[in-house]
Design a protein around this motif. Structure first.
Motif, PDB file in Angstrom:
ATOM      1  N   UNK A  12      -3.756  -0.181   8.154  1.00 40.50           N
ATOM      2  CA  UNK A  12      -4.811   0.089   9.142  1.00 40.50           C
ATOM      3  C   UNK A  12      -5.209   1.570   9.126  1.00 40.50           C
ATOM      4  N   UNK A  13      -4.248   2.466   8.992  1.00 39.15           N
ATOM      5  CA  UNK A  13      -4.556   3.903   8.964  1.00 39.15           C
ATOM      6  C   UNK A  13      -5.433   4.256   7.771  1.00 39.15           C
ATOM      7  N   UNK A  14      -5.135   3.688   6.609  1.00 45.12           N
ATOM      8  CA  UNK A  14      -5.953   3.943   5.413  1.00 45.12           C
ATOM      9  C   UNK A  14      -7.387   3.455   5.633  1.00 45.12           C
ATOM     10  N   UNK A  15      -7.525   2.275   6.208  1.00 42.76           N
ATOM     11  CA  UNK A  15      -8.858   1.718   6.454  1.00 42.76           C
ATOM     12  C   UNK A  15      -9.606   2.539   7.490  1.00 42.76           C
ATOM     13  N   UNK A  17      -9.285   5.646   8.367  1.00 39.29           N
ATOM     14  CA  UNK A  17      -9.636   6.999   7.935  1.00 39.29           C
ATOM     15  C   UNK A  17     -10.492   7.017   6.673  1.00 39.29           C
ATOM     16  N   UNK A  18     -10.629   5.869   6.008  1.00 37.02           N
ATOM     17  CA  UNK A  18     -11.381   5.825   4.748  1.00 37.02           C
ATOM     18  C   UNK A  18     -10.655   6.537   3.623  1.00 37.02           C
ATOM     19  N   UNK A  19      -9.341   6.575   3.687  1.00 31.10           N
ATOM     20  CA  UNK A  19      -8.513   7.297   2.722  1.00 31.10           C
ATOM     21  C   UNK A  19      -8.371   6.507   1.421  1.00 31.10           C
ATOM     22  N   UNK A  20      -9.372   6.632   0.546  1.00 34.57           N
ATOM     23  CA  UNK A  20      -9.342   5.857  -0.694  1.00 34.57           C
ATOM     24  C   UNK A  20      -8.157   6.244  -1.574  1.00 34.57           C
ATOM     25  N   UNK A  21      -7.736   7.494  -1.546  1.00 29.09           N
ATOM     26  CA  UNK A  21      -6.576   7.910  -2.335  1.00 29.09           C
ATOM     27  C   UNK A  21      -5.305   7.259  -1.790  1.00 29.09           C
ATOM     28  N   UNK A  22      -5.278   6.998  -0.503  1.00 32.80           N
ATOM     29  CA  UNK A  22      -4.112   6.389   0.124  1.00 32.80           C
ATOM     30  C   UNK A  22      -3.916   4.937  -0.245  1.00 32.80           C
ATOM     31  N   UNK A  23      -4.969   4.262  -0.663  1.00 33.69           N
ATOM     32  CA  UNK A  23      -4.864   2.846  -1.027  1.00 33.69           C
ATOM     33  C   UNK A  23      -3.835   2.665  -2.131  1.00 33.69           C
ATOM     34  N   UNK A  24      -3.913   3.453  -3.164  1.00 34.69           N
ATOM     35  CA  UNK A  24      -3.023   3.308  -4.333  1.00 34.69           C
ATOM     36  C   UNK A  24      -1.563   3.462  -3.943  1.00 34.69           C
ATOM     37  N   UNK A  25      -1.286   4.359  -2.995  1.00 32.29           N
ATOM     38  CA  UNK A  25       0.106   4.594  -2.568  1.00 32.29           C
ATOM     39  C   UNK A  25       0.703   3.397  -1.833  1.00 32.29           C
ATOM     40  N   UNK A  26      -0.125   2.498  -1.336  1.00 32.54           N
ATOM     41  CA  UNK A  26       0.345   1.333  -0.578  1.00 32.54           C
ATOM     42  C   UNK A  26       0.636   0.122  -1.464  1.00 32.54           C
ATOM     43  N   UNK A  27       0.344   0.225  -2.759  1.00 29.72           N
ATOM     44  CA  UNK A  27       0.408  -0.931  -3.650  1.00 29.72           C
ATOM     45  C   UNK A  27       1.657  -0.946  -4.522  1.00 29.72           C
ATOM     46  N   UNK A  28       2.254  -2.128  -4.628  1.00 32.33           N
ATOM     47  CA  UNK A  28       3.344  -2.328  -5.587  1.00 32.33           C
ATOM     48  C   UNK A  28       2.765  -2.214  -6.998  1.00 32.33           C
ATOM     49  N   UNK A  29       3.557  -1.761  -7.976  1.00 31.01           N
ATOM     50  CA  UNK A  29       3.044  -1.626  -9.344  1.00 31.01           C
ATOM     51  C   UNK A  29       2.461  -2.926  -9.912  1.00 31.01           C
ATOM     52  N   UNK A  30       3.032  -4.058  -9.535  1.00 27.83           N
ATOM     53  CA  UNK A  30       2.569  -5.341 -10.059  1.00 27.83           C
ATOM     54  C   UNK A  30       1.701  -6.102  -9.045  1.00 27.83           C
ATOM     55  N   UNK A  31       1.037  -5.380  -8.160  1.00 28.09           N
ATOM     56  CA  UNK A  31       0.191  -5.999  -7.134  1.00 28.09           C
ATOM     57  C   UNK A  31      -0.872  -6.890  -7.774  1.00 28.09           C
ATOM     58  N   UNK A  32      -1.282  -7.918  -7.023  1.00 27.09           N
ATOM     59  CA  UNK A  32      -2.294  -8.867  -7.483  1.00 27.09           C
ATOM     60  C   UNK A  32      -3.378  -8.965  -6.415  1.00 27.09           C
ATOM     61  N   UNK A  33      -4.630  -8.937  -6.873  1.00 23.18           N
ATOM     62  CA  UNK A  33      -5.785  -9.078  -5.982  1.00 23.18           C
ATOM     63  C   UNK A  33      -6.560 -10.329  -6.373  1.00 23.18           C
ATOM     64  N   UNK A  34      -6.888 -11.124  -5.359  1.00 25.63           N
ATOM     65  CA  UNK A  34      -7.701 -12.320  -5.581  1.00 25.63           C
ATOM     66  C   UNK A  34      -8.993 -12.163  -4.797  1.00 25.63           C
ATOM     67  N   UNK A  35     -10.087 -12.204  -5.516  1.00 26.16           N
ATOM     68  CA  UNK A  35     -11.419 -11.975  -4.965  1.00 26.16           C
ATOM     69  C   UNK A  35     -12.139 -13.297  -4.736  1.00 26.16           C
ATOM     70  N   UNK A  36     -13.026 -13.346  -3.744  1.00 18.17           N
ATOM     71  CA  UNK A  36     -13.827 -14.554  -3.572  1.00 18.17           C
ATOM     72  C   UNK A  36     -14.901 -14.701  -4.643  1.00 18.17           C
ATOM     73  N   UNK A  37     -15.096 -13.659  -5.440  1.00 19.74           N
ATOM     74  CA  UNK A  37     -16.183 -13.669  -6.417  1.00 19.74           C
ATOM     75  C   UNK A  37     -15.719 -13.669  -7.873  1.00 19.74           C
ATOM     76  N   UNK A  38     -14.415 -13.506  -8.097  1.00 23.95           N
ATOM     77  CA  UNK A  38     -13.890 -13.405  -9.459  1.00 23.95           C
ATOM     78  C   UNK A  38     -12.840 -14.495  -9.648  1.00 23.95           C
TER      79      UNK A  38
END
Length: 136
Positions: A12-15, A17-38
């Motif tokens: 929530x803090x990253x969102x 504040x708009x801290x785009x650099x902070x997003x990467x620090x919150x992710x596990x190395x093997x993180x997976x993203x599932x998009x509604x469009x891909x």
């Protein structure tokens, strides 16, 4: 075991504040993203960070979380936003690993007209590549 309240608060803090650099620090190395469009899952922290930061840019000031449901290691966050005059409603389904890092992030969006407005804007943002943080 994950301290989910702390992990969720960091998200929530990253969102907020708009801290785009902070997003990467919150992710596990093997993180997976599932998009509604891909169709295919997007795998790896760098790729997941690219999708999440692009979404932060595209959804911008109109984005807000309205409700959340929390489990032992996961949360479902309901959001609303607007893209090109189209209102979006969606959910982020997030799972954290034992270290408190995001391991899975799935997004669902409705209505179809909102998703159709979102897809080309996301494609443009992803094509631009990483951008400097919005807040110095």
């Amino acid at each position: 075991m994950t301290d989910l309240s702390s992990a969720l608060a960091r998200w929530h803090a990253v969102i907020e504040t708009g801290d785009v650099a902070g997003v990467r620090r919150l992710l596990a190395p093997d993180a997976v993203f599932r998009s509604p469009a891909v169709y295919a899952p997007q795998e790896g922290a760098d790729l997941v960070a690219a999708y999440l930061t692009a979404a932060m840019s595209v959804l911008g000031d109109h984005f807000r979380y309205e409700r959340e449901w929390v489990g032992a290691d996961s949360a479902v966050l309901e959001f609303v936003s607007e893209v090109d005059g189209r209102e979006l409603h969606g959910i982020d389904m997030i799972t954290w690993d034992a270290d408190g890092l995001i391991s899975n992030f799935t997004v669902m969006v409705r209505p179809l007209s909102g998703l159709n407005a979102l897809m080309p804007r996301m494609a443009q943002e992803l094509a631009r590549g990483p951008q400097p943080p919005a807040h110095p």
